[in-house]
Design a protein around this motif. Structure first.
Motif, mmCIF file in Angstrom:
data_model
loop_
_atom_site.group_PDB
_atom_site.id
_atom_site.type_symbol
_atom_site.label_atom_id
_atom_site.label_comp_id
_atom_site.label_asym_id
_atom_site.label_seq_id
_atom_site.Cartn_x
_atom_site.Cartn_y
_atom_site.Cartn_z
ATOM 1 N N ALA A 37 0.821 -1.219 0.000
ATOM 2 C CA ALA A 37 0.000 0.000 0.000
ATOM 3 C C ALA A 37 0.850 1.263 0.000
ATOM 4 O O ALA A 37 0.387 2.330 -0.434
ATOM 5 N N THR A 38 2.080 1.158 0.478
ATOM 6 C CA THR A 38 2.937 2.338 0.567
ATOM 7 C C THR A 38 4.175 2.255 -0.325
ATOM 8 O O THR A 38 4.981 3.188 -0.342
ATOM 9 N N ALA A 39 4.328 1.165 -1.058
ATOM 10 C CA ALA A 39 5.527 0.996 -1.886
ATOM 11 C C ALA A 39 5.560 2.031 -3.003
ATOM 12 O O ALA A 39 4.554 2.288 -3.668
ATOM 13 N N GLU A 40 6.726 2.591 -3.219
ATOM 14 C CA GLU A 40 6.897 3.603 -4.260
ATOM 15 C C GLU A 40 7.557 3.047 -5.515
ATOM 16 O O GLU A 40 7.790 3.778 -6.473
ATOM 17 N N ARG A 41 7.835 1.754 -5.514
ATOM 18 C CA ARG A 41 8.447 1.085 -6.661
ATOM 19 C C ARG A 41 8.081 -0.391 -6.597
ATOM 20 O O ARG A 41 7.648 -0.885 -5.545
ATOM 21 N N PRO A 42 8.254 -1.114 -7.690
ATOM 22 C CA PRO A 42 8.008 -2.565 -7.642
ATOM 23 C C PRO A 42 8.982 -3.237 -6.670
ATOM 24 O O PRO A 42 10.156 -2.866 -6.590
ATOM 25 N N LEU A 43 8.494 -4.221 -5.942
ATOM 26 C CA LEU A 43 9.298 -4.921 -4.949
ATOM 27 C C LEU A 43 9.855 -6.210 -5.546
ATOM 28 O O LEU A 43 9.106 -7.047 -6.046
ATOM 29 N N ALA A 44 11.164 -6.360 -5.483
ATOM 30 C CA ALA A 44 11.844 -7.510 -6.088
ATOM 31 C C ALA A 44 12.134 -8.565 -5.029
ATOM 32 O O ALA A 44 12.629 -8.260 -3.941
ATOM 33 N N GLY A 45 11.814 -9.807 -5.382
ATOM 34 C CA GLY A 45 12.033 -10.896 -4.445
ATOM 35 C C GLY A 45 12.550 -12.141 -5.132
ATOM 36 O O GLY A 45 12.780 -12.164 -6.342
ATOM 37 N N MET A 46 12.739 -13.207 -4.331
ATOM 38 C CA MET A 46 13.232 -14.468 -4.855
ATOM 39 C C MET A 46 12.567 -15.630 -4.134
ATOM 40 O O MET A 46 12.057 -15.491 -3.027
ATOM 41 N N TRP A 47 12.579 -16.775 -4.816
ATOM 42 C CA TRP A 47 12.092 -18.014 -4.244
ATOM 43 C C TRP A 47 13.135 -18.589 -3.300
ATOM 44 O O TRP A 47 14.334 -18.528 -3.571
ATOM 45 N N VAL A 48 12.671 -19.205 -2.209
ATOM 46 C CA VAL A 48 13.517 -20.024 -1.349
ATOM 47 C C VAL A 48 12.900 -21.413 -1.341
ATOM 48 O O VAL A 48 11.849 -21.639 -0.754
ATOM 49 N N CYS A 49 13.542 -22.328 -2.035
ATOM 50 C CA CYS A 49 12.967 -23.647 -2.316
ATOM 51 C C CYS A 49 13.771 -24.803 -1.735
ATOM 52 O O CYS A 49 13.347 -25.959 -1.828
ATOM 53 N N SER A 50 14.901 -24.531 -1.144
ATOM 54 C CA SER A 50 15.804 -25.588 -0.712
ATOM 55 C C SER A 50 15.321 -26.327 0.522
ATOM 56 O O SER A 50 15.731 -27.454 0.783
ATOM 57 N N GLY A 51 14.471 -25.683 1.314
ATOM 58 C CA GLY A 51 14.051 -26.277 2.570
ATOM 59 C C GLY A 51 15.050 -26.075 3.692
ATOM 60 O O GLY A 51 14.866 -26.588 4.795
ATOM 61 N N SER A 52 16.079 -25.292 3.436
ATOM 62 C CA SER A 52 17.157 -25.103 4.400
ATOM 63 C C SER A 52 17.020 -23.784 5.146
ATOM 64 O O SER A 52 16.989 -22.717 4.522
ATOM 65 N N PRO A 53 16.975 -23.804 6.484
ATOM 66 C CA PRO A 53 16.969 -22.548 7.240
ATOM 67 C C PRO A 53 18.221 -21.718 6.995
ATOM 68 O O PRO A 53 18.155 -20.488 6.983
ATOM 69 N N LEU A 54 19.353 -22.388 6.805
ATOM 70 C CA LEU A 54 20.594 -21.660 6.543
ATOM 71 C C LEU A 54 20.502 -20.875 5.245
ATOM 72 O O LEU A 54 20.857 -19.689 5.182
ATOM 73 N N ILE A 55 20.014 -21.526 4.186
ATOM 74 C CA ILE A 55 19.875 -20.842 2.899
ATOM 75 C C ILE A 55 18.823 -19.734 3.002
ATOM 76 O O ILE A 55 18.987 -18.645 2.430
ATOM 77 N N ALA A 56 17.733 -19.992 3.729
ATOM 78 C CA ALA A 56 16.708 -18.969 3.907
ATOM 79 C C ALA A 56 17.286 -17.738 4.589
ATOM 80 O O ALA A 56 17.024 -16.597 4.189
ATOM 81 N N GLU A 57 18.097 -17.949 5.613
ATOM 82 C CA GLU A 57 18.708 -16.819 6.319
ATOM 83 C C GLU A 57 19.690 -16.090 5.408
ATOM 84 O O GLU A 57 19.747 -14.853 5.402
ATOM 85 N N LEU A 58 20.458 -16.855 4.640
ATOM 86 C CA LEU A 58 21.404 -16.246 3.704
ATOM 87 C C LEU A 58 20.678 -15.336 2.717
ATOM 88 O O LEU A 58 21.092 -14.202 2.470
ATOM 89 N N CYS A 59 19.575 -15.829 2.179
ATOM 90 C CA CYS A 59 18.805 -15.043 1.210
ATOM 91 C C CYS A 59 18.110 -13.854 1.869
ATOM 92 O O CYS A 59 17.972 -12.789 1.262
ATOM 93 N N ALA A 60 17.684 -14.027 3.112
ATOM 94 C CA ALA A 60 16.978 -12.950 3.815
ATOM 95 C C ALA A 60 17.860 -11.726 4.004
ATOM 96 O O ALA A 60 17.361 -10.600 4.060
ATOM 97 N N GLY A 61 19.158 -11.941 4.098
ATOM 98 C CA GLY A 61 20.074 -10.826 4.297
ATOM 99 C C GLY A 61 20.688 -10.278 3.027
ATOM 100 O O GLY A 61 21.619 -9.470 3.082
ATOM 101 N N ALA A 62 20.161 -10.689 1.875
ATOM 102 C CA ALA A 62 20.774 -10.307 0.603
ATOM 103 C C ALA A 62 20.454 -8.890 0.162
ATOM 104 O O ALA A 62 21.129 -8.340 -0.702
ATOM 105 N N GLY A 63 19.406 -8.284 0.733
ATOM 106 C CA GLY A 63 19.029 -6.945 0.322
ATOM 107 C C GLY A 63 17.807 -6.880 -0.564
ATOM 108 O O GLY A 63 17.423 -5.788 -1.008
ATOM 109 N N LEU A 64 17.190 -8.025 -0.850
ATOM 110 C CA LEU A 64 15.952 -8.033 -1.622
ATOM 111 C C LEU A 64 14.785 -7.559 -0.749
ATOM 112 O O LEU A 64 14.882 -7.527 0.479
ATOM 113 N N ASP A 65 13.686 -7.214 -1.412
ATOM 114 C CA ASP A 65 12.527 -6.717 -0.677
ATOM 115 C C ASP A 65 11.742 -7.832 0.001
ATOM 116 O O ASP A 65 11.183 -7.632 1.082
#
Length: 268
Positions: free
Chosen positions: A14-42
């Protein structure tokens, strides 16, 4: 104690001023999820439709991601009342419901996220991480504030019904899946086909008229930018497993001599 994490994806859009870019997390790994969470994506999407994710692995990933400045959406394998109840109790706040082909199916998805009398969600807050095991005051009365619902438009039937789906109260956004959409149109594997792109653009236009956000999956950078220019408010531009597959192939191509020009071999 206030409700935890009350800013939903609905509020962000509702407040975004640009399109929000994201990625899939499909590995099932908490480690990979955390790695991706800190990548800078929206945002990131934890997937359980085409990925080896269970309730336990989703919970572990939610815990790993918690505290990172990224918004998390979770896709269950099916539009099922029981599964949605379990996801919500785990603390999932943003749902992406796959294969929604009609307004009736969209209504069922929304009902699964609401307690009676507005919906059919089973009551188990004393047992649920979402309510912090009844440590959150007035959780039952306010739980709807913490949940956003996006539904996937990924069939020709859904495209035809997109205006009716968008009109369903409680549907906060739609998300187009060009791969399944192409298959339903007799164009399996042809996500870039002009007819598929036209169908996606029709849905983007319908969402704009309805005043609701629309997203799309697009790994091709040029296609992603095209859809963003056409009105997509949120987009998935890659996946953890795809990045690892292509990156490891690139390493092999650089350092391992090819045998007769053969690429990677696969056996089942």
């Amino acid at each position: 104690m206030p409700l935890p994490l009350t800013t939903t994806f609905r509020d962000v859009m509702a407040t975004a001023e640009r399109p929000l870019a994201g990625m899939w997390v499909c590995s099932g790994s908490p480690l990979i999820a955390e790695l991706c969470a800190g990548a800078g994506l929206d945002w990131i999407l934890i997937d359980a439709e085409h990925s080896p994710n269970s309730l336990e692995t989703i919970l572990a990933q939610l815990q790993a991601i918690h505290g990172y400045p990224v918004h998390t959406m979770v896709r269950p394998p099916v539009n099922d009342t029981v599964l949605i109840k379990q996801y919500l109790d785990l603390g999932v706040q943003n749902l992406l419901i796959p294969m929604v082909h009609s307004a009736a199916e969209a209504e069922a998805a929304v009902a699964a996220t609401r307690y009676p009398p507005e919906g059919v969600r089973g009551v188990g807050s004393a047992l649920a991480r979402a309510a912090r095991w009844n440590r959150v005051p007035d959780y039952l009365a306010r739980a709807g504030e913490t949940v956003s619902v996006a539904v996937q438009i990924e069939s020709a039937a859904a495209v035809e019904a997109v205006e009716d789906i968008l009109a369903v109260e409680g549907v906060d956004a739609i998300f187009m899946g060009p791969a399944d959409l192409a298959a339903s149109m007799g164009l399996l594997g042809q996500q870039e086909h002009p007819k598929v792109r036209a169908a996606v653009e029709r849905c983007l236009d319908a969402a704009k008229k309805a005043g609701k956000p629309a997203g799309v999956n697009a790994f091709n950078p040029d296609t992603a930018r095209h859809y963003m220019d056409a009105g997509a408010g949120f987009i998935l531009v890659g996946a953890d497993v795809a990045l690892l597959a292509r990156g490891s192939e690139a390493l092999a191509a650089q350092f391992v001599p090819a045998a007769d020009g053969d690429g990677p071999t696969v056996s089942y």
